[in-house]
Scaffold this active site. Sequence first.
Site, PDB file in Angstrom:
ATOM      1  N   ASP A   1      -3.734  -3.875   6.553  1.00 27.17           N
ATOM      2  CA  ASP A   1      -4.183  -4.625   5.380  1.00 27.17           C
ATOM      3  C   ASP A   1      -3.242  -5.788   5.091  1.00 27.17           C
ATOM      4  O   ASP A   1      -2.019  -5.648   5.165  1.00 27.17           O
ATOM      5  CB  ASP A   1      -4.248  -3.699   4.165  1.00 27.17           C
ATOM      6  CG  ASP A   1      -5.305  -2.627   4.319  1.00 27.17           C
ATOM      7  OD1 ASP A   1      -6.476  -2.998   4.453  1.00 27.17           O
ATOM      8  OD2 ASP A   1      -4.956  -1.436   4.331  1.00 27.17           O
TER       9      ASP A   1
ATOM     10  N   SER B   1       0.869  -1.187   0.000  1.00 25.78           N
ATOM     11  CA  SER B   1       0.000   0.000   0.000  1.00 25.78           C
ATOM     12  C   SER B   1       0.902   1.232   0.000  1.00 25.78           C
ATOM     13  O   SER B   1       1.752   1.367  -0.865  1.00 25.78           O
ATOM     14  CB  SER B   1      -0.949  -0.039   1.204  1.00 25.78           C
ATOM     15  OG  SER B   1      -1.875   1.029   1.141  1.00 25.78           O
TER      16      SER B   1
ATOM     17  N   HIS C   1      -3.025  -1.316  -3.323  1.00 30.88           N
ATOM     18  CA  HIS C   1      -4.177  -0.429  -3.266  1.00 30.88           C
ATOM     19  C   HIS C   1      -4.058   0.662  -4.326  1.00 30.88           C
ATOM     20  O   HIS C   1      -3.050   1.370  -4.394  1.00 30.88           O
ATOM     21  CB  HIS C   1      -4.290   0.202  -1.880  1.00 30.88           C
ATOM     22  CG  HIS C   1      -4.563  -0.794  -0.811  1.00 30.88           C
ATOM     23  ND1 HIS C   1      -4.268  -0.581   0.508  1.00 30.88           N
ATOM     24  CD2 HIS C   1      -5.105  -2.044  -0.864  1.00 30.88           C
ATOM     25  CE1 HIS C   1      -4.620  -1.637   1.225  1.00 30.88           C
ATOM     26  NE2 HIS C   1      -5.114  -2.540   0.409  1.00 30.88           N
TER      27      HIS C   1
END
Length: 337
Positions: A133, A14, A41
């Site tokens: 995440d 990310s 992401h």
Amino acid sequence: MPAFRRDVVVAGASAGGVEALRALVRSLPADFPAAVLVAMHLSPSAHSALPLILDRSGPLPALPATHGAPLRPGVIHVAPPDHHLLTDDGSMVLTGGPTENGHRPAINATFRSAAVTAGPRVIGVILSGALDDGALGLRSIVDRGGLAVVQDPADALYSGMPESALALVEAECVLPAAELGAALDKLVRTPVDGADARPPSPALLLEDRIARDGVRLGSVAPGELPPSGYTCPDCQGALMEVDAAGQYRCRIGHAWSAEALLGAHDTEFQRALWTALRSLDEKAALAERLRQNSEHRNHGLLVHRYAGTAKECTAAAETLRKFLLSLTEEQELEGLP
């Protein structure tokens, strides 16, 4: 299950992940014998240059993932914007399943899918990123007999994801991104005894089905999951607790970890405060205009009343503005979006 080699590597990143991914693919050898899937992401409406960036960063070709295409050893398959990248019997599947932690593609979705379809043949790699995440997806891989590899938090631009992963699973190795390629090459070439392969849990199969088929959680597990008392930031529906480690889903299927949910509600809170600040500024400006009009008409009582209102609103707005700016500075220091 006979002896095998691990031939599927899934990597999640990310914030700060582009640099980490470039360092990783630069360190992979040209004859790397496993397929590599990358979930990062991305903005759903943006054109992603990530496949081109990674293609130029190392000896392996990097391509946008294509629905139905086979997983090819020695090729980096990159999840496109607004699609989950999943696997199915040696091929790739792109879906528009519910967002997870507000993202699609979601790292957890890719990791869970690989855990379900490839089991102990999978190596999961967590790279730089904020929040947590990928941690639960990495745990799914380890639970199925696969391996966890994590970028050293001290080496990551944003240490949240690596730290969260290490708090949840025991990693096979924790290294700077530039050293991960050599470690992965050794791991995928090492024969593994398949006697310890473990079947996927019903919870893992259910969550994979939600991302894969877009099924609503409420239609497949009605009344079986405890309510959390929280609401989904995506649709405002009630969230149910699907994992004791802090994983929640609404009936539609949107997924949130506890940390991501906290961050999303913090964003909602700040949005409400900015709306209140705008209202205060407008009310102060309107009261000042009414004060001026009353002054021109020699309405002394109204002048005093509107002046007091303008002063109160201006003072409240300044206090609220300072608070919001301090929150923004804290987020920048913590690397939060």
